[in-house]
Structure formats: C-alpha cells, structure tokens
Design a protein around this motif. Sequence first.
Motif, PDB file in Angstrom:
ATOM      1  N   LEU A  76      10.912   3.830   4.136  1.00  0.00           N
ATOM      2  CA  LEU A  76      10.425   4.352   2.855  1.00  0.00           C
ATOM      3  C   LEU A  76      11.641   4.990   2.148  1.00  0.00           C
ATOM      4  O   LEU A  76      12.219   6.091   2.663  1.00  0.00           O
ATOM      5  N   VAL A  77      12.063   4.667   0.808  1.00  0.00           N
ATOM      6  CA  VAL A  77      12.791   5.269  -0.265  1.00  0.00           C
ATOM      7  C   VAL A  77      12.092   5.631  -1.271  1.00  0.00           C
ATOM      8  O   VAL A  77      11.578   4.906  -1.930  1.00  0.00           O
ATOM      9  N   GLU A  78      12.109   6.943  -1.421  1.00  0.00           N
ATOM     10  CA  GLU A  78      11.415   7.659  -2.575  1.00  0.00           C
ATOM     11  C   GLU A  78      12.417   7.404  -3.911  1.00  0.00           C
ATOM     12  O   GLU A  78      13.723   6.961  -3.832  1.00  0.00           O
ATOM     13  N   ALA A  79      11.696   7.535  -4.960  1.00  0.00           N
ATOM     14  CA  ALA A  79      12.409   7.368  -6.430  1.00  0.00           C
ATOM     15  C   ALA A  79      13.528   8.320  -6.372  1.00  0.00           C
ATOM     16  O   ALA A  79      14.592   8.296  -7.177  1.00  0.00           O
ATOM     17  N   ALA A  80      13.291   9.733  -6.056  1.00  0.00           N
ATOM     18  CA  ALA A  80      14.628  10.383  -5.757  1.00  0.00           C
ATOM     19  C   ALA A  80      15.799  10.056  -4.804  1.00  0.00           C
ATOM     20  O   ALA A  80      16.721  10.771  -5.093  1.00  0.00           O
ATOM     21  N   GLY A  81      15.536   9.187  -4.166  1.00  0.00           N
ATOM     22  CA  GLY A  81      16.446   8.869  -2.998  1.00  0.00           C
ATOM     23  C   GLY A  81      16.631   9.094  -1.793  1.00  0.00           C
ATOM     24  O   GLY A  81      17.369   8.666  -0.964  1.00  0.00           O
ATOM     25  N   THR A  82      15.572  10.072  -1.451  1.00  0.00           N
ATOM     26  CA  THR A  82      15.400  10.451  -0.037  1.00  0.00           C
ATOM     27  C   THR A  82      14.799   9.392   0.706  1.00  0.00           C
ATOM     28  O   THR A  82      13.902   8.729   0.164  1.00  0.00           O
ATOM     29  N   SER A  83      14.746   9.180   2.057  1.00  0.00           N
ATOM     30  CA  SER A  83      14.118   8.431   2.866  1.00  0.00           C
ATOM     31  C   SER A  83      13.399   8.855   4.016  1.00  0.00           C
ATOM     32  O   SER A  83      13.665   9.860   4.623  1.00  0.00           O
ATOM     33  N   ALA A 124       0.845  -1.144  -0.174  1.00  0.00           N
ATOM     34  CA  ALA A 124       0.162  -0.089  -0.243  1.00  0.00           C
ATOM     35  C   ALA A 124       0.969   1.160  -0.125  1.00  0.00           C
ATOM     36  O   ALA A 124       0.529   2.085  -0.673  1.00  0.00           O
ATOM     37  N   ALA A 125       1.699   1.106   0.787  1.00  0.00           N
ATOM     38  CA  ALA A 125       3.054   2.383   0.861  1.00  0.00           C
ATOM     39  C   ALA A 125       3.336   2.757  -0.512  1.00  0.00           C
ATOM     40  O   ALA A 125       3.660   3.753  -0.947  1.00  0.00           O
ATOM     41  N   SER A 126       3.712   1.679  -1.177  1.00  0.00           N
ATOM     42  CA  SER A 126       4.346   1.745  -2.511  1.00  0.00           C
ATOM     43  C   SER A 126       3.381   2.386  -3.581  1.00  0.00           C
ATOM     44  O   SER A 126       3.936   3.237  -4.366  1.00  0.00           O
ATOM     45  N   VAL A 127       2.256   2.074  -3.344  1.00  0.00           N
ATOM     46  CA  VAL A 127       1.181   2.539  -4.202  1.00  0.00           C
ATOM     47  C   VAL A 127       0.902   4.134  -4.003  1.00  0.00           C
ATOM     48  O   VAL A 127       0.751   4.841  -4.583  1.00  0.00           O
ATOM     49  N   LEU A 128       0.607   4.156  -2.587  1.00  0.00           N
ATOM     50  CA  LEU A 128       0.157   5.780  -2.147  1.00  0.00           C
ATOM     51  C   LEU A 128       1.460   6.643  -1.782  1.00  0.00           C
ATOM     52  O   LEU A 128       1.214   7.992  -1.747  1.00  0.00           O
ATOM     53  N   GLY A 129       2.554   6.144  -1.839  1.00  0.00           N
ATOM     54  CA  GLY A 129       3.914   7.360  -1.681  1.00  0.00           C
ATOM     55  C   GLY A 129       4.144   7.531  -0.058  1.00  0.00           C
ATOM     56  O   GLY A 129       3.452   6.932   0.807  1.00  0.00           O
ATOM     57  N   ALA A 130       5.256   8.002   0.140  1.00  0.00           N
ATOM     58  CA  ALA A 130       5.822   8.220   1.412  1.00  0.00           C
ATOM     59  C   ALA A 130       4.802   8.872   2.396  1.00  0.00           C
ATOM     60  O   ALA A 130       4.757   8.337   3.406  1.00  0.00           O
ATOM     61  N   LYS A 131       4.137   9.885   1.930  1.00  0.00           N
ATOM     62  CA  LYS A 131       3.576  10.642   3.027  1.00  0.00           C
ATOM     63  C   LYS A 131       2.326   9.823   3.382  1.00  0.00           C
ATOM     64  O   LYS A 131       2.038   9.537   4.589  1.00  0.00           O
ATOM     65  N   LEU A 132       1.491   9.616   2.577  1.00  0.00           N
ATOM     66  CA  LEU A 132       0.195   8.764   2.872  1.00  0.00           C
ATOM     67  C   LEU A 132       0.600   7.326   3.227  1.00  0.00           C
ATOM     68  O   LEU A 132      -0.159   6.829   4.082  1.00  0.00           O
ATOM     69  N   GLY A 133       1.685   6.932   2.625  1.00  0.00           N
ATOM     70  CA  GLY A 133       1.949   5.462   3.248  1.00  0.00           C
ATOM     71  C   GLY A 133       2.524   5.321   4.618  1.00  0.00           C
ATOM     72  O   GLY A 133       1.995   4.293   5.227  1.00  0.00           O
TER      73      GLY A 133
END
Length: 517
Positions: free
Chosen positions: A313-320, A290-299
């Motif tokens: 959680l690691v975002e596509a831009a590299g931030t965690s 679910a977090a992968s689908v929703l993104g870091a904040k909502l996840g």
Amino acid sequence: MAVHSTAIAKHLLGASALGLTAWSGGKQYSAPAFQTIGQEPPAQRQYSQGIFLGEYENILGTSMELRLHTASPLEAQEGEWRVLGEIERLRGILSTYDPASEIRQVMAGAPVVSIELAELFGAYAHWMERTAGAINMNMGEVKNLWRQAARNGRAPTKSELRVAAAKPRAYDVDALGKGFIIDRAVEVARRFAPSGLLNIGGDIRGWGREAWIIGVANPFNPAENTAPVAQVLLREGAITTSGGYARFFEINGEQFSHIIDPRSRRPIANLASSTVVAADCLTANALSTAASVLGAKLGAEIIQRWGGLEHYLVEAAGTSKRSSGFVDAAAPSASVTAPTTKLPTATPDKTTADKAAASEAWPKDYQVNINVSLKAQQFGFRGVKRPYVAIWIENTDKKVVRTITVWGTNNRYLSTLSSWWQAAAYSDMRAISSVTRATRAAGQYSVMWDGLDEKGQRVPTGDYKICFEINREHGTHAFESAMLHCATEPQTLQLRQTTESDATKIVYGPASPTVKK
C-alpha cells in the motif's frame, strides 16, 4: 518482452511468504506465424520455449497480455481464441457500457437471467458486508455526476450526490467485474495450457506450476519503462492494483481519483495505490478497492482478515506499507522494455561524457514524459493487436543517445521499424514477467527518459530529437519526430498524429515524487 532474471527469482524465493518455486527459463526464439482461415492471425508470439505470448488492445476497454505454456503452437492458438471468446461472452453480459448487455437490460427493469450476472451481484453483496460498505455496486449515477463535474468545472453538491446515490439500479461493476471475467477466462485457459498468465489492464491471474515475477508500478511515475517500486513472486493466484493515477476526474485543474468512497460519495484521497495478492482475481480486486477507500491501516486489516495473501500500500504522502512477500524492485541497468530477440547495434556516442563535462549538466530530477495514444482499431472480439513500437532519442549529431522502449518480439516485424532498426544502440535490462498497475484506457501508454544515455551517463542540456515509430502487423507504418530543448525550464510539445496514433504529448520538467521505502 520479458527476460528471465535468476538473481531476482532467487531473491524473491527466499523472501516470499507464498512458498513459490522459480519460474522456468528456456531458449528464446520467435514462433512461426499463425493463420486462421477467414480471420486475421492472432497477436501471438513465442518469447520463451513453450510459452506463447498474445498482446491485444481494447479488451474490456484496456490492454491485455496472455501467456500460455503449451506443448505446441496449435494448442496455444486454440487456447488464445477460446479465452478471447469467453471474455467477449461475459462482456456481453456484464458491461454497463454496452446498451445491449444483460446488465443494462436489468438496469432498465428486466429480470436477471444468466447465472454469471446473479453470481456477480452476489459477490457485490458479499463484499459490501465484509468491507463495511467500502464496496458498493450502486454508484453508477454518482460517478456520472463526477464525470459531468469534470466537463462543467463544478464539483457536485452533497445534496446532488445524495440523490444520485439513492437512484435504484444505477449499477457500476468496474470494481469487481473485470476480476470476475479474468477468473473465468483462466478456467477456460487451463483446458489448453497447464500454466500461464493473464493480464488485463494490470489485473493479473497466474495458474499452474510456473512462477512469475510481478512488479508494482510506481503510482507517482507510472511510465511503462519506469522501474517498479516493488515486486513479488506469483503462482496459482492473482494480483491487482487500485489507484487513481491512471484514470481520474479533472476539475478546474485539480485531479480527483475515479475511485469513489460509497460512504462520502467523494473520490478517495488516502492511498496513491493499493496492491493485493489473493487466491483469485475477484478477491484481490475487492480487497485492493476496499483498501483504497479505507486507507492503509484499516485496509491492511481488511486484507489480512478476508483472504489477502500479500499487500503493498502506497499512501498519498509517499510512505508505503507492505507484507513480507514484497521486496524492493531490482534496479535495471537501463529503463527500457527489452525484447527477447537479437537486436541491431550501433556505435554509441563516445563523446557524451565529454559534452556533459563541457556544458551544463541535465537538471537533477528532470525527465521527459512521452504520452502515447494509439488509435482505436478493432477486429474480431472487439480487440486489436498491439502494434510494434520504438521510441528513442537522438542528439544533434543524429546519433542515438538512448532507446527508450521497444514493443514486440518478432524480428520479422521489428526490422520493419526501419528508422530505429538502422540507427539504434540498445541496452539490456533485467525484466520482470508483468506489472500490476491501476487500469489505464485502451491504447494509452506513457514512457519516460531520465536524461541518461545507453551507458547510464547523464547527458548535457541541449536539443534532442524524440523519435516515435510504429508498425502494425498487417497494418501501416508510421514515423514522427520533433526537437525538444532540454535545459532548466520545463517544455511541452506534441508529435503530430499518424495513421496509427493520435497526437503524442511530450512534457519535459521535474519528475514526480517517489515512493518512500
């Protein structure tokens, strides 16, 4: 294959929000060989006093590690086979890849018969509601469209995706099915071992009094011997990772995650990886997906609201984005997978530093990626024991520059990796118990060499031999090697296939981006 690190354990105990205690150490030695009448011996080895390790390939389409803390080898042997039997029983009910499975019969119009399938369907309905549709079981035809797109080089249209999503009984249970099976297999394991660890394809469940240091694979550089980006202490719980870096659709040279957003019906692009700790594996699977689908904040909000204990959680831009239980992984002294038995030594090349100073240095951030594909072999419960493997680097003077990785713990079989055994110099590392990662296909592994020798010194550019040796218990022995020119230009080559492996792809060039702390 794991080495106890007291320093890491103490650090994690001080930082973990889980309130866990340090794991047990013990004298390291090899277990006696097992023999079951009429069957091939299990892939079981003792790596620490009282803890027995079993390693398999092609379990639920990926790799499996089972660690059982038992009073005797016989209990461990019985426990291992019962766990494998339970996994195979549930696979026969829940596998959408098996035409004879119960779920495939239901997809064709038959009624649900088993309690297990009814429970899994109920779990999907439960998590679909809790995640506002980020979890959806009826995505099988949508995934088929994306698989076809990878073959024909054309992304599906919105209209095609809408029709596919409306197809009834197009079930895909990859998101929760493996976690469901792991949880039930662990309940079987408890009857034989008061504590242990089960890892199937990077989805991990621990039970009992043992505490385990679990690393998180780097989604941008997920090689087996790459240092994890973070770690957490686990006991009586589960940890899973979702991400598109291990399995993906490639369309016209562009990679798309295998994780589909049920709302847009398109591959997700928000997170590089999502790791969640929870009380059980199914919950961790649901929340990490679910977090992968929703993104870091909502996840992160969903994880905290519905039973997640820790997250990374690691975002596509590299931030965690992490919770307090995760800490930065301790850097190993050498990026190798260290076995726990005494290994051969050889005199290292003392001229490495002098050569590097006298010639062009290894380019900054360049590395060699070695992609190993073990041949699919089966016996018993559709699984096969992982073979013993050594991968190392030699210079033009035929001296070992670096042992990249060694898989296996039993001297009886390690010594049959004869080329490596006779030549290798070996460095130790602070290892962790296990690593959570996005699920990879069975037999598919990647390791890397960062241009450092056994002493951690950067080598000069030039020609290096990549050596790859395999030996399977009760199987065959194979060796392949090739010279790779490491300079300022990227290079690609292949090692020929062997009786135990398909062609091995080797790529030299710039390393992938790193996770930003």
